[in-house]
Write an enzyme that holds these catalytic residues in place. Structure first.
Site, PDB file in Angstrom:
ATOM      1  N   SER A 139       3.071  37.880  32.626  1.00 22.77           N
ATOM      2  CA  SER A 139       3.818  36.869  31.889  1.00 22.77           C
ATOM      3  C   SER A 139       4.918  36.336  32.786  1.00 22.77           C
ATOM      4  O   SER A 139       5.372  37.043  33.704  1.00 22.77           O
ATOM      5  CB  SER A 139       4.438  37.496  30.633  1.00 22.77           C
ATOM      6  OG  SER A 139       5.469  36.693  30.093  1.00 22.77           O
ATOM      7  N   TYR A 152       8.951  43.927  25.817  1.00 23.54           N
ATOM      8  CA  TYR A 152       7.819  43.114  26.268  1.00 23.54           C
ATOM      9  C   TYR A 152       8.049  42.699  27.718  1.00 23.54           C
ATOM     10  O   TYR A 152       7.172  42.849  28.574  1.00 23.54           O
ATOM     11  CB  TYR A 152       7.659  41.877  25.386  1.00 23.54           C
ATOM     12  CG  TYR A 152       6.600  40.916  25.897  1.00 23.54           C
ATOM     13  CD1 TYR A 152       5.264  41.105  25.573  1.00 23.54           C
ATOM     14  CD2 TYR A 152       6.944  39.826  26.702  1.00 23.54           C
ATOM     15  CE1 TYR A 152       4.291  40.245  26.053  1.00 23.54           C
ATOM     16  CE2 TYR A 152       5.978  38.962  27.181  1.00 23.54           C
ATOM     17  CZ  TYR A 152       4.648  39.172  26.850  1.00 23.54           C
ATOM     18  OH  TYR A 152       3.685  38.316  27.337  1.00 23.54           O
TER      19      TYR A 152
END
Length: 260
Positions: A139, A152
Site C-alpha cells: 500500500s 494497517y
C-alpha cells in the site's frame, strides 16, 4: 509471462482486487485457486465460474494455511504465482480505551503474518522447481503511514520490508519476488474513506487490466500503480509534505467513529 496454463494462488480472493484479478486471469487461460474466510462468498465465486477453485482458509491459522497449500497442489499442482492479497483495514484512535489489544494486532496477524505463513508454506515448492513468482500486495501506507489506520500502515510497511529481504535472498534461485503497491481502488475498503480524498479512484477492472499487463511484461519488477508511484517518489523529496497530504487535519464531524 504467458498466463495460459499458469497456476495462480490468490489469498483474499473473494472480493475486491483479488476477486477481479482471479476472474480476469481465468479468461486468459490461467488455472486459479483463491482462498478466503467467508464460505458464502467462496460458494458465490465458485458459482460464477467453475474454472476457479475456491478454498476456505484463515491465514491467521498455520494449520489452515498448510491445508490450503495441500489442496491447491492437489487441484492444479504447485502454484507458479502466489499473490499474497489477504488484508483488512481499520481506522481507529490509539487513545480510544474501547479499542482492545486484539484490535491492534488483528491487522498485523492477517496482513503481515498471514502473508508470511502462506509464503513459508509454499516456498519449498518454488525453490524445488527453481522458478515462480511471489507477489506481495502492499500500500502507499508502506511508504508514508495513514495515521488514522496505524496498524494497517505498520503491517504494510513491514510486508514491504520483508518483500525486499525475500527478493534479495532469492536473487539466485530463479524465483521472482514482486511488490504490488496499488493506488486507491474502488473497493469496499474505500467506500466513504476520507483518506482517499483528492486521489484518483481506480475502478477494479481498470486496475486489474493494468496490473496483469505489467505482470505479463515484467515479471521481475515491482508494480507501483498511480498514486502509489507518486508517493514513493515524493516521500524522498518532501516526506513531511506527503505525510501532511495523506493525513490532513479534519474537523470532528469528519472523523470516522472509533471502533468498539
Amino acid at each position: 509471462m504467458d498466463f495460459s496454463g499458469t497456476r495462480f494462488l490468490i489469498t483474499g480472493g473473494t472480493a475486491g482486487i483479488g476477486y477481479t484479478m482471479a476472474l480476469d486471469l481465468v479468461k486468459q487461460g490461467a488455472r486459479v485457486v483463491v482462498c478466503g474466510r467467508d464460505s458464502d462468498r467462496l460458494e458465490a465465486l465458485q458459482a460464477v465460474t467453475g474454472r476457479i477453485k475456491a478454498l476456505r482458509c484463515d491465514v491467521r491459522d498455520a494449520q489452515s494455511v498448510l491445508a490450503l497449500r495441500d489442496a491447491a497442489v492437489e487441484a492444479y499442482g504447485p502454484p507458479d504465482v502466489l499473490i499474497n492479497n489477504a488484508a483488512i483495514f481499520k481506522r481507529y484512535q490509539l487513545a480510544d480505551r474501547s479499542v482492545t489489544m486484539e484490535d491492534w494486532l488483528e491487522e498485523l496477524d492477517i496482513n503481515l503474518m498471514g502473508a508470511l505463513r502462506v509464503t513459508h508454506a509454499l516456498l519449498p515448492h518454488f525453490l524445488d522447481r527453481g522458478r515462480g513468482t511471489i507477489v506481495n500486495v502492499t500500500s502507499p501506507a508502506a511508504f508514508i503511514p495513514l495515521a488514522a489506520a496505524p496498524t494497517y500502515s505498520a503491517s504494510k510497511a513491514a510486508l514491504q520490508s520483508f518483500t525486499k529481504s525475500l527478493r534479495h535472498q532469492l536473487r539466485d534461485t530463479g524465483v521472482s519476488v514482486i511488490e504490488l503497491n496499488p493506488p486507491a481502488v474502488n473497493t469496499q475498503m474505500n467506500v466513504n474513506n476520507p483518506d482517499v480524498e483528492g486521489m484518483k479512484l481506480w475502478s477494479l477492472p481498470e486496475f486489474s487490466t493494468h496490473v496483469l499487463a505489467r505482470l505479463a511484461q515484467q515479471p521481475g519488477r515491482d508494480i507501483l500503480v498511480g498514486d502509489a508511484k507518486l508517493v514513493s517518489r515524493m516521500r524522498r523529496l518532501a516526506p513531511q509534505l506527503v505525510f501532511n497530504k495523506m493525513n490532513p487535519e479534519r474537523t470532528p464531524k469528519e472523523e470516522v467513529a472509533p471502533m468498539g
